[in-house]
Scaffold this motif. Sequence first.
Motif, PDB file in Angstrom:
ATOM      1  N   GLY A  85       0.790  -1.221   0.000  1.00 11.90           N
ATOM      2  CA  GLY A  85       0.000   0.000   0.000  1.00 11.90           C
ATOM      3  C   GLY A  85       0.820   1.268   0.000  1.00 11.90           C
ATOM      4  N   ASN A  86       2.107   1.168   0.299  1.00  6.82           N
ATOM      5  CA  ASN A  86       2.972   2.341   0.272  1.00  6.82           C
ATOM      6  C   ASN A  86       3.599   2.510  -1.113  1.00  6.82           C
ATOM      7  N   ARG A  87       4.322   3.573  -1.283  1.00  9.91           N
ATOM      8  CA  ARG A  87       4.895   3.884  -2.589  1.00  9.91           C
ATOM      9  C   ARG A  87       6.426   3.904  -2.507  1.00  9.91           C
ATOM     10  N   GLY A  88       7.053   3.324  -3.533  1.00 11.39           N
ATOM     11  CA  GLY A  88       8.502   3.406  -3.650  1.00 11.39           C
ATOM     12  C   GLY A  88       9.280   2.514  -2.714  1.00 11.39           C
ATOM     13  N   CYS A  89       8.665   1.418  -2.221  1.00 17.76           N
ATOM     14  CA  CYS A  89       9.405   0.456  -1.395  1.00 17.76           C
ATOM     15  C   CYS A  89      10.473  -0.242  -2.245  1.00 17.76           C
ATOM     16  N   VAL A  90      11.513  -0.742  -1.582  1.00 16.57           N
ATOM     17  CA  VAL A  90      12.536  -1.508  -2.298  1.00 16.57           C
ATOM     18  C   VAL A  90      11.881  -2.639  -3.085  1.00 16.57           C
ATOM     19  N   GLU A  91      10.937  -3.332  -2.479  1.00 17.29           N
ATOM     20  CA  GLU A  91      10.282  -4.458  -3.135  1.00 17.29           C
ATOM     21  C   GLU A  91       9.479  -4.030  -4.354  1.00 17.29           C
ATOM     22  N   ALA A  92       8.930  -2.819  -4.313  1.00 17.33           N
ATOM     23  CA  ALA A  92       8.148  -2.321  -5.445  1.00 17.33           C
ATOM     24  C   ALA A  92       9.021  -1.980  -6.640  1.00 17.33           C
ATOM     25  N   VAL A  93      10.324  -1.891  -6.415  1.00 17.66           N
ATOM     26  CA  VAL A  93      11.269  -1.544  -7.474  1.00 17.66           C
ATOM     27  C   VAL A  93      12.129  -2.739  -7.881  1.00 17.66           C
ATOM     28  N   ALA A  94      12.474  -3.600  -6.902  1.00 15.89           N
ATOM     29  CA  ALA A  94      13.531  -4.583  -7.143  1.00 15.89           C
ATOM     30  C   ALA A  94      13.100  -6.038  -7.049  1.00 15.89           C
ATOM     31  N   SER A  95      11.855  -6.331  -6.706  1.00 20.41           N
ATOM     32  CA  SER A  95      11.412  -7.729  -6.690  1.00 20.41           C
ATOM     33  C   SER A  95      11.269  -8.240  -8.115  1.00 20.41           C
ATOM     34  N   ASP A  96      11.186  -9.544  -8.266  1.00 21.38           N
ATOM     35  CA  ASP A  96      11.041 -10.131  -9.602  1.00 21.38           C
ATOM     36  C   ASP A  96       9.827  -9.568 -10.333  1.00 21.38           C
ATOM     37  N   SER A  97       8.692  -9.498  -9.647  1.00 25.31           N
ATOM     38  CA  SER A  97       7.478  -9.015 -10.309  1.00 25.31           C
ATOM     39  C   SER A  97       7.602  -7.552 -10.697  1.00 25.31           C
ATOM     40  N   ALA A  98       8.273  -6.752  -9.846  1.00 30.55           N
ATOM     41  CA  ALA A  98       8.470  -5.342 -10.172  1.00 30.55           C
ATOM     42  C   ALA A  98       9.370  -5.188 -11.395  1.00 30.55           C
ATOM     43  N   ILE A  99      10.407  -6.002 -11.457  1.00 30.63           N
ATOM     44  CA  ILE A  99      11.321  -5.943 -12.601  1.00 30.63           C
ATOM     45  C   ILE A  99      10.608  -6.384 -13.876  1.00 30.63           C
ATOM     46  N   VAL A 100       9.836  -7.466 -13.799  1.00 25.90           N
ATOM     47  CA  VAL A 100       9.095  -7.933 -14.975  1.00 25.90           C
ATOM     48  C   VAL A 100       8.144  -6.842 -15.462  1.00 25.90           C
ATOM     49  N   GLY A 101       7.414  -6.227 -14.522  1.00 27.77           N
ATOM     50  CA  GLY A 101       6.502  -5.152 -14.902  1.00 27.77           C
ATOM     51  C   GLY A 101       7.226  -3.967 -15.502  1.00 27.77           C
ATOM     52  N   GLY A 102       8.367  -3.622 -14.923  1.00 33.45           N
ATOM     53  CA  GLY A 102       9.145  -2.506 -15.445  1.00 33.45           C
ATOM     54  C   GLY A 102       9.687  -2.764 -16.832  1.00 33.45           C
ATOM     55  N   VAL A 103      10.160  -3.986 -17.060  1.00 29.86           N
ATOM     56  CA  VAL A 103      10.686  -4.342 -18.381  1.00 29.86           C
ATOM     57  C   VAL A 103       9.570  -4.310 -19.425  1.00 29.86           C
ATOM     58  N   ARG A 104       8.410  -4.814 -19.071  1.00 32.70           N
ATOM     59  CA  ARG A 104       7.275  -4.747 -20.001  1.00 32.70           C
ATOM     60  C   ARG A 104       6.952  -3.308 -20.371  1.00 32.70           C
ATOM     61  N   GLU A 105       6.958  -2.450 -19.362  1.00 35.43           N
ATOM     62  CA  GLU A 105       6.566  -1.054 -19.584  1.00 35.43           C
ATOM     63  C   GLU A 105       7.550  -0.311 -20.477  1.00 35.43           C
ATOM     64  N   VAL A 106       8.847  -0.495 -20.229  1.00 33.66           N
ATOM     65  CA  VAL A 106       9.820   0.317 -20.963  1.00 33.66           C
ATOM     66  C   VAL A 106      10.178  -0.270 -22.326  1.00 33.66           C
ATOM     67  N   THR A 107       9.937  -1.573 -22.500  1.00 29.80           N
ATOM     68  CA  THR A 107      10.323  -2.203 -23.775  1.00 29.80           C
ATOM     69  C   THR A 107       9.144  -2.470 -24.697  1.00 29.80           C
ATOM     70  N   GLY A 108       7.952  -2.536 -24.119  1.00 33.91           N
ATOM     71  CA  GLY A 108       6.798  -2.902 -24.923  1.00 33.91           C
ATOM     72  C   GLY A 108       6.752  -4.387 -25.254  1.00 33.91           C
ATOM     73  N   VAL A 109       7.666  -5.157 -24.680  1.00 32.61           N
ATOM     74  CA  VAL A 109       7.720  -6.600 -24.906  1.00 32.61           C
ATOM     75  C   VAL A 109       6.996  -7.300 -23.750  1.00 32.61           C
TER      76      VAL A 109
END
Length: 392
Positions: free
Chosen positions: A260-284
């Motif tokens: 529920g908080n914003r900008g936690c380490v887990e929200a940036v660096a967990s596997d799911s966060a990384i997968v979501g980030g890669v999808r967003e920036v690459t369109g893949v």
Amino acid sequence: MRSTDRTEAFPAHTPAAAQIFTTVLSHGPLTRAEIAGRTRLSAAAVTKAVRPLIKAGYLREDAAEDARQVSLGRPANPVRVDGGRALFIGVKMTGDELVAVLTDLCCRIRVARHVPLTSHDPQAVLSSTGALVQELLTEADGFGVRVRGLGISVSGDVDRADGVVRYSPFLKWRDVPLAELAAMTTGLPVTVDNDVRALTVAEQWFGAGVGLAGFALVTVGAGIGCGLVVHGQVVSGAYGVAGEIGHVAVDPAGPVCHCGNRGCVEAVASDSAIVGGVREVTGVHVADAAEALRLAHDGHPGARAVYARAGEAIGRGIATVANLLGPERVIISGEGLAAYDLFAEQIRDAFAAAAFGSAARCDVRTRPLPFEEWARGAAATAIQSFIASDPD
């Protein structure tokens, strides 16, 4: 007599005796004088505690390798733990599978098993756990030694004292009395703990934390976890959630975390966060962490930037731990280490920038540990409970 029979209590009837045994377990073989030096107990107290442990077969006395003289009439021969004296089972529960090990008293893995999970329903997981434990009990019969305890480790908020899983995000459990249910299912004494904290016990007694008064174990992967040892004790905190580095906010403008908080380490660096980030920036549409990692290793700049950001968040989180507690060492582990080459530099730079003063001298090192080692951590908590248990 079945391996589940537990008619024999561990013969360490005082905290000092338990301390002496765990000292030999982690550092042995040791002479009585060396045990006294490490524990700061009197020679008489050490001799009093060692005698029943040798008589019961938990410690063995070896002939000295050199010509050390007997001092003041006390034996100078080293004593060591007889690892074959008892067996333990450890189970690591993940969202996808159960990983179980059969270990000896020195937490050496004798047998390992993996079983996939097809349901997260607590009764279904308990049924699978019971069948897996029974399989290992059958293996234990072949060693001719009884299993003295079962340790189970689960991610999330776990109350070890009550044996209750308060909340596990990957299993989607809330307030499951796992220790009680597992004891009814298996017939064994059961210890339930947070998976990272259990792994920390194993590292403290048998791994990279041996001999350290204070260290932190940071795990990266599906979540971001942290186990803490302060003044020689694994810290769980008043409510069992000490060390939640994954929910340290490192970017107030960052993504929303599942907490529920914003900008936690887990929200940036967990596997799911990384997968979501890669999808967003690459369109893949990458399916999982393995595909995201492959894309980054193939040189896609957007994917590499996501990993770099994750490394910076982890480094800041580690610096927070170093600034607050001043550990001698931080050990980084977890399945996320597969991407270490992509964010190692960022972890180091962010840690150096955010660590205050001498905290930057903390020894930060990596230690890949497969899930069998996490299950071994669960077994270590069972050993810990057995050593500390009161006589029946």
